[in-house]
Write an enzyme that holds these catalytic residues in place. Sequence first.
Site, PDB file in Angstrom:
ATOM      1  N   CYS A  87      75.690  14.511  36.913  1.00  0.00           N
ATOM      2  CA  CYS A  87      74.260  14.385  36.638  1.00  0.00           C
ATOM      3  C   CYS A  87      73.567  14.112  37.964  1.00  0.00           C
ATOM      4  CB  CYS A  87      74.034  13.239  35.661  1.00  0.00           C
ATOM      5  SG  CYS A  87      72.301  12.790  35.392  1.00  0.00           S
ATOM      6  N   CYS A 125      69.655  20.190  38.546  1.00  0.00           N
ATOM      7  CA  CYS A 125      70.068  19.455  37.349  1.00  0.00           C
ATOM      8  C   CYS A 125      71.234  20.218  36.745  1.00  0.00           C
ATOM      9  CB  CYS A 125      68.911  19.356  36.353  1.00  0.00           C
ATOM     10  SG  CYS A 125      69.371  18.691  34.731  1.00  0.00           S
TER      11      CYS A 125
END
Length: 259
Positions: free
Chosen positions: A73, A183
């Site tokens: 992440c 992302c």
Amino acid sequence: MSNRAIGIFDSGIGGTSIFKEIHALLPHENTIYLADSKNAPYGNKSKKEIIALSIKNTELLLEKNCKLIVVACNTATTNAIKILRETYNVPFIGIEPAIKPAALNTQTKTVGILATKGTLSSELFHNTTDLYTNGINVFEQIGEGIVELIEEGKTNSDDMRSLLDNYLKPMLKADIDYLVLGCTHYPYLIPLLLEMLPKHIKIIDSGLAVARQTKAVLRQHELLNIRSQNTENVFYSNGNVTVLKAILEHKFTANALDF
């Protein structure tokens, strides 16, 4: 050698894009994946909240005896990995937007980055950007709403096309020739982005680089698993397991878990 699992966590299903790269490069490794979909997205949370969630995920993976943890992440990496490394005695692999290759190869001297607010506002992101983008115009775009749609299984929906159209138009006007996906959810947009972007614009994500770094760190710590039998890749979600199974194409076991 160690047959203990590699632990991977993300604010949902997006980090499976990282898992797929790791699994392709290291097929003999066991893995445990945590999809913290209940708390997705991390990108609009405070640094304090992101750190607390990252600690929660890390401790669950350590309870499951993981030998290395991939923070799959961008937002968790940029906000929490320093504290994780200071707190726990296992190797951590982080995810950063691949600004460097874009900045080194751009011909128009303008690159776009699509990322969450949590990543774009972080100190680590700005330090990396400053290091590699001297003389380069970096067009930053917060991808508000994208993670939520992917978590709902609406990656190829009209709503997603509308969002991306709004985010891409200013970048195209600025003459970007590289689009950096900041992302781990966003690689699942690549088929749609290829439809929507001019052919000369190159899309970059961090997946393969992360897999290579994972292999290098495992080797450095003598933790590579060279056994080829009985490999397990287990996935847990505290959200919609059906969406997780679909994005894994039903090739792996996905379980509901309250964490």
